[in-house]
Design a protein around this motif. Sequence first.
Motif, PDB file in Angstrom:
ATOM      1  N   VAL A 176     -88.399  29.093  31.295  1.00 48.24           N
ATOM      2  CA  VAL A 176     -87.998  28.343  32.492  1.00 48.24           C
ATOM      3  C   VAL A 176     -86.481  28.291  32.581  1.00 48.24           C
ATOM      4  O   VAL A 176     -85.772  28.450  31.594  1.00 48.24           O
ATOM      5  CB  VAL A 176     -88.564  26.896  32.475  1.00 48.24           C
ATOM      6  N   GLY A 177     -85.998  28.055  33.807  1.00 47.52           N
ATOM      7  CA  GLY A 177     -84.585  27.805  34.032  1.00 47.52           C
ATOM      8  C   GLY A 177     -83.670  28.912  33.545  1.00 47.52           C
ATOM      9  O   GLY A 177     -83.938  30.102  33.714  1.00 47.52           O
ATOM     10  N   VAL A 178     -82.566  28.496  32.924  1.00 50.18           N
ATOM     11  CA  VAL A 178     -81.546  29.430  32.450  1.00 50.18           C
ATOM     12  C   VAL A 178     -82.121  30.375  31.403  1.00 50.18           C
ATOM     13  O   VAL A 178     -81.804  31.566  31.378  1.00 50.18           O
ATOM     14  CB  VAL A 178     -80.332  28.661  31.880  1.00 50.18           C
ATOM     15  N   GLU A 179     -82.981  29.854  30.538  1.00 50.56           N
ATOM     16  CA  GLU A 179     -83.570  30.692  29.493  1.00 50.56           C
ATOM     17  C   GLU A 179     -84.386  31.831  30.111  1.00 50.56           C
ATOM     18  O   GLU A 179     -84.309  32.975  29.665  1.00 50.56           O
ATOM     19  CB  GLU A 179     -84.451  29.850  28.571  1.00 50.56           C
ATOM     20  N   ARG A 180     -85.143  31.524  31.143  1.00 49.73           N
ATOM     21  CA  ARG A 180     -85.956  32.547  31.817  1.00 49.73           C
ATOM     22  C   ARG A 180     -85.083  33.646  32.388  1.00 49.73           C
ATOM     23  O   ARG A 180     -85.383  34.839  32.249  1.00 49.73           O
ATOM     24  CB  ARG A 180     -86.780  31.885  32.925  1.00 49.73           C
ATOM     25  N   GLU A 181     -83.972  33.252  33.038  1.00 49.24           N
ATOM     26  CA  GLU A 181     -83.103  34.240  33.652  1.00 49.24           C
ATOM     27  C   GLU A 181     -82.355  35.053  32.596  1.00 49.24           C
ATOM     28  O   GLU A 181     -82.164  36.269  32.746  1.00 49.24           O
ATOM     29  CB  GLU A 181     -82.101  33.568  34.597  1.00 49.24           C
ATOM     30  N   THR A 182     -81.940  34.397  31.511  1.00 53.11           N
ATOM     31  CA  THR A 182     -81.258  35.109  30.432  1.00 53.11           C
ATOM     32  C   THR A 182     -82.183  36.139  29.797  1.00 53.11           C
ATOM     33  O   THR A 182     -81.800  37.295  29.572  1.00 53.11           O
ATOM     34  CB  THR A 182     -80.772  34.122  29.362  1.00 53.11           C
ATOM     35  N   PHE A 183     -83.408  35.718  29.526  1.00 51.03           N
ATOM     36  CA  PHE A 183     -84.398  36.618  28.947  1.00 51.03           C
ATOM     37  C   PHE A 183     -84.604  37.813  29.875  1.00 51.03           C
ATOM     38  O   PHE A 183     -84.648  38.968  29.427  1.00 51.03           O
ATOM     39  CB  PHE A 183     -85.713  35.860  28.746  1.00 51.03           C
ATOM     40  N   TYR A 184     -84.720  37.542  31.157  1.00 54.77           N
ATOM     41  CA  TYR A 184     -84.957  38.603  32.128  1.00 54.77           C
ATOM     42  C   TYR A 184     -83.787  39.588  32.185  1.00 54.77           C
ATOM     43  O   TYR A 184     -83.991  40.809  32.178  1.00 54.77           O
ATOM     44  CB  TYR A 184     -85.213  38.017  33.522  1.00 54.77           C
ATOM     45  N   GLN A 185     -82.564  39.080  32.279  1.00 55.62           N
ATOM     46  CA  GLN A 185     -81.410  39.964  32.372  1.00 55.62           C
ATOM     47  C   GLN A 185     -81.268  40.823  31.123  1.00 55.62           C
ATOM     48  O   GLN A 185     -80.895  42.000  31.203  1.00 55.62           O
ATOM     49  CB  GLN A 185     -80.126  39.155  32.622  1.00 55.62           C
ATOM     50  N   GLN A 186     -81.576  40.255  29.971  1.00 56.48           N
ATOM     51  CA  GLN A 186     -81.512  41.042  28.746  1.00 56.48           C
ATOM     52  C   GLN A 186     -82.612  42.102  28.713  1.00 56.48           C
ATOM     53  O   GLN A 186     -82.447  43.167  28.107  1.00 56.48           O
ATOM     54  CB  GLN A 186     -81.623  40.126  27.522  1.00 56.48           C
ATOM     55  N   GLY A 187     -83.727  41.815  29.385  1.00 60.37           N
ATOM     56  CA  GLY A 187     -84.848  42.743  29.398  1.00 60.37           C
ATOM     57  C   GLY A 187     -84.565  44.049  30.088  1.00 60.37           C
ATOM     58  O   GLY A 187     -85.332  45.013  29.945  1.00 60.37           O
ATOM     59  N   LYS A 188     -83.446  44.141  30.819  1.00 57.13           N
ATOM     60  CA  LYS A 188     -83.118  45.402  31.480  1.00 57.13           C
ATOM     61  C   LYS A 188     -82.855  46.514  30.478  1.00 57.13           C
ATOM     62  O   LYS A 188     -82.859  47.689  30.834  1.00 57.13           O
ATOM     63  CB  LYS A 188     -81.924  45.243  32.427  1.00 57.13           C
ATOM     64  N   VAL A 189     -82.674  46.175  29.201  1.00 58.06           N
ATOM     65  CA  VAL A 189     -82.473  47.224  28.195  1.00 58.06           C
ATOM     66  C   VAL A 189     -83.687  48.144  28.114  1.00 58.06           C
ATOM     67  O   VAL A 189     -83.579  49.273  27.612  1.00 58.06           O
ATOM     68  CB  VAL A 189     -82.172  46.641  26.798  1.00 58.06           C
ATOM     69  N   CYS A 190     -84.855  47.696  28.588  1.00 56.54           N
ATOM     70  CA  CYS A 190     -86.038  48.559  28.606  1.00 56.54           C
ATOM     71  C   CYS A 190     -85.801  49.809  29.448  1.00 56.54           C
ATOM     72  O   CYS A 190     -86.439  50.844  29.220  1.00 56.54           O
ATOM     73  CB  CYS A 190     -87.246  47.805  29.170  1.00 56.54           C
ATOM     74  N   GLY A 191     -84.881  49.716  30.413  1.00 58.95           N
ATOM     75  CA  GLY A 191     -84.582  50.855  31.266  1.00 58.95           C
ATOM     76  C   GLY A 191     -83.193  51.428  31.063  1.00 58.95           C
ATOM     77  O   GLY A 191     -83.007  52.638  31.109  1.00 58.95           O
ATOM     78  N   THR A 192     -82.197  50.556  30.823  1.00 63.00           N
ATOM     79  CA  THR A 192     -80.826  51.054  30.689  1.00 63.00           C
ATOM     80  C   THR A 192     -80.634  51.855  29.412  1.00 63.00           C
ATOM     81  O   THR A 192     -79.674  52.634  29.316  1.00 63.00           O
ATOM     82  CB  THR A 192     -79.809  49.890  30.711  1.00 63.00           C
ATOM     83  N   THR A 193     -81.537  51.706  28.448  1.00 61.29           N
ATOM     84  CA  THR A 193     -81.439  52.514  27.238  1.00 61.29           C
ATOM     85  C   THR A 193     -81.811  53.966  27.535  1.00 61.29           C
ATOM     86  O   THR A 193     -81.530  54.860  26.740  1.00 61.29           O
ATOM     87  CB  THR A 193     -82.326  51.930  26.124  1.00 61.29           C
TER      88      THR A 193
END
Length: 284
Positions: free
Chosen positions: A141-158
């Motif tokens: 939830v909240g900031v944690e949810r968004e932080t987790f999501y933004q970090q998850g872009k490594v699934c593609g940017t790698t």
Amino acid sequence: MTGSKRAMSRTEMDQIDSRLFARSLLSMGRTMTTANVIMQLANPAVGYGVARSKVENGRLDRHPVKRARTTTSYLAVAALGSAADRRRYRQAVNRQHVQVRSDNDSPVEYNAMNPELQLWVAACLYFGWEDIYERVHGPLVGVERETFYQQGKVCGTTLQMPSELWPRNRTAFNDYWHRQIANIEISDEVREFLLGIAHFEYVHPVIAQRYGPVKFRRTIGYLPPEFRNALRVPWTDADQAWFDGYIRQHVERERHTPLWLSQFPFRALLWDVRVRARLGRPLV
């Protein structure tokens, strides 16, 4: 809407902080990997690209152990690795992906280097690991949810996906996800390929007979309804009750397992990637 406010350089993408997202790489994640493959291949271009891949040593149905190691190593590198790890693994995967492209006999056009297709694969990976994280650690939830999501872009940017293709925020990702699943389609050819994987048909018959039924049932259980419908498989209330009980047992076990122990297989594979790179051996 997709796209971040500013395009990141390749160096910046390789340096993305993924420490929170990395907490989703838990041992129970192995129970959803086949479901995630089905989700990825429900995009016709990805489905035919994998089912008709000419990269012989990378085919799951013919080299299951090697393919499992390669895929899990990619996740370990993307979520736990350094910028140098990500760069080296991307270069190794690119040499494989550049060979995967449609020909004149292909029902649909595909190219494994297509950033839009890599976005879809990355979205499926993110969806699956977010699911595992929330089952074990509770809702994001909240900031944690968004932080987790933004970090998850490594699934593609790698790989080759530029950062600006990743939906701007978790809400935009939800919109993207629903637009995509409205268009999923699994042909008879790809369905046969996927059901063979789900039933464990690529291993020794004794192993398939012993573990195939559970693998199939949990695989279908992880799939959202739209994917079950596209795969044309039944799912009853009794199946759901079994799946819920199965998952409860794994979540309970996971919550009593230290994170370092749960992540040991991923860290061991990251170490293996680094050793292979040092020795000049193939990474994939």
